[in-house]
Design a protein around this motif. Structure first.
Motif, PDB file in Angstrom:
ATOM      1  N   ALA A  61      32.411  53.966  52.216  1.00  0.00           N
ATOM      2  CA  ALA A  61      33.655  53.197  52.260  1.00  0.00           C
ATOM      3  C   ALA A  61      33.553  51.964  51.373  1.00  0.00           C
ATOM      4  CB  ALA A  61      33.987  52.791  53.702  1.00  0.00           C
ATOM      5  N   VAL A  62      32.410  51.303  51.409  1.00  0.00           N
ATOM      6  CA  VAL A  62      32.209  50.138  50.544  1.00  0.00           C
ATOM      7  C   VAL A  62      32.253  50.572  49.081  1.00  0.00           C
ATOM      8  CG1 VAL A  62      30.537  48.366  49.834  1.00  0.00           C
ATOM      9  CG2 VAL A  62      30.948  48.802  52.271  1.00  0.00           C
ATOM     10  N   GLY A  63      31.637  51.701  48.770  1.00  0.00           N
ATOM     11  CA  GLY A  63      31.679  52.225  47.400  1.00  0.00           C
ATOM     12  C   GLY A  63      33.086  52.539  46.959  1.00  0.00           C
ATOM     13  N   ASP A  64      33.880  53.148  47.860  1.00  0.00           N
ATOM     14  CA  ASP A  64      35.274  53.453  47.533  1.00  0.00           C
ATOM     15  C   ASP A  64      36.064  52.177  47.281  1.00  0.00           C
ATOM     16  OD1 ASP A  64      34.733  56.142  47.811  1.00  0.00           O
ATOM     17  OD2 ASP A  64      35.639  56.312  49.815  1.00  0.00           O
ATOM     18  N   ALA A  65      35.811  51.158  48.098  1.00  0.00           N
ATOM     19  CA  ALA A  65      36.504  49.883  47.916  1.00  0.00           C
ATOM     20  C   ALA A  65      36.108  49.256  46.583  1.00  0.00           C
ATOM     21  CB  ALA A  65      36.185  48.934  49.067  1.00  0.00           C
ATOM     22  N   GLY A  66      34.848  49.366  46.233  1.00  0.00           N
ATOM     23  CA  GLY A  66      34.376  48.801  44.968  1.00  0.00           C
ATOM     24  C   GLY A  66      35.020  49.432  43.764  1.00  0.00           C
ATOM     25  N   LYS A  67      35.379  50.704  43.874  1.00  0.00           N
ATOM     26  CA  LYS A  67      36.015  51.403  42.759  1.00  0.00           C
ATOM     27  C   LYS A  67      37.416  50.868  42.476  1.00  0.00           C
ATOM     28  CE  LYS A  67      33.532  55.681  43.691  1.00  0.00           C
ATOM     29  NZ  LYS A  67      33.651  57.041  44.242  1.00  0.00           N
ATOM     30  N   ILE A  68      38.039  50.284  43.475  1.00  0.00           N
ATOM     31  CA  ILE A  68      39.403  49.773  43.338  1.00  0.00           C
ATOM     32  C   ILE A  68      39.418  48.412  42.645  1.00  0.00           C
ATOM     33  CG2 ILE A  68      41.398  48.952  44.667  1.00  0.00           C
ATOM     34  CD1 ILE A  68      40.755  51.118  46.713  1.00  0.00           C
ATOM     35  N   LEU A  69      38.345  47.644  42.799  1.00  0.00           N
ATOM     36  CA  LEU A  69      38.290  46.299  42.240  1.00  0.00           C
ATOM     37  C   LEU A  69      38.156  46.323  40.725  1.00  0.00           C
ATOM     38  CD1 LEU A  69      35.794  44.691  44.781  1.00  0.00           C
ATOM     39  CD2 LEU A  69      38.290  44.562  44.822  1.00  0.00           C
ATOM     40  N   THR A  70      38.701  45.296  40.110  1.00  0.00           N
ATOM     41  CA  THR A  70      38.507  45.125  38.670  1.00  0.00           C
ATOM     42  C   THR A  70      37.106  44.567  38.438  1.00  0.00           C
ATOM     43  OG1 THR A  70      39.296  42.845  38.635  1.00  0.00           O
ATOM     44  CG2 THR A  70      40.977  44.583  38.374  1.00  0.00           C
ATOM     45  N   ALA A  71      36.665  44.565  37.202  1.00  0.00           N
ATOM     46  CA  ALA A  71      35.342  44.028  36.865  1.00  0.00           C
ATOM     47  C   ALA A  71      35.241  42.555  37.258  1.00  0.00           C
ATOM     48  CB  ALA A  71      35.054  44.212  35.386  1.00  0.00           C
ATOM     49  N   ASP A  72      36.310  41.786  37.029  1.00  0.00           N
ATOM     50  CA  ASP A  72      36.312  40.367  37.402  1.00  0.00           C
ATOM     51  C   ASP A  72      36.229  40.189  38.914  1.00  0.00           C
ATOM     52  OD1 ASP A  72      36.375  39.413  34.828  1.00  0.00           O
ATOM     53  OD2 ASP A  72      38.542  39.029  34.805  1.00  0.00           O
ATOM     54  N   GLN A  73      36.949  41.028  39.651  1.00  0.00           N
ATOM     55  CA  GLN A  73      36.909  40.936  41.110  1.00  0.00           C
ATOM     56  C   GLN A  73      35.518  41.273  41.651  1.00  0.00           C
ATOM     57  OE1 GLN A  73      40.162  43.659  41.758  1.00  0.00           O
ATOM     58  NE2 GLN A  73      41.512  42.002  42.483  1.00  0.00           N
TER      59      GLN A  73
END
Length: 84
Positions: A61-73
């Protein structure tokens, strides 16, 4: 992100409920007049598998959330983004 978070929390609660049920079953097995070591060992292994599955689901779930973030985020979240 909120949907991923809510799903992860719900999945975690469901997994915890299954773990607690299995712990109760283990308690019943160990409270027997003649405890069956094979059944007890199998139940302990099942409980630990449930715990591992819960942990892995959270990591995914954390990995999936990380995929949504931009590089800056991602950089801001990790504290690697230089201050403005």
């Amino acid at each position: 992100l909120n949907q991923i978070k809510e799903k992860a929390l719900l999945d975690g609660a469901n997994a915890e409920r299954r773990i607690e049920e299995a712990e109760q079953e283990l308690w019943t097995l160990t409270a027997s007049e003649a405890p069956d070591a094979v059944k007890i060992e199998a139940k302990i292994r099942a409980i630990e598998k449930l715990r591992a599955d819960k942990r892995m689901a959270f990591i995914r779930a954390v990995g999936d959330a990380g995929k949504i973030l931009t590089a800056d985020q991602r950089a801001a979240l990790l504290g690697t983004k230089p201050p403005m």
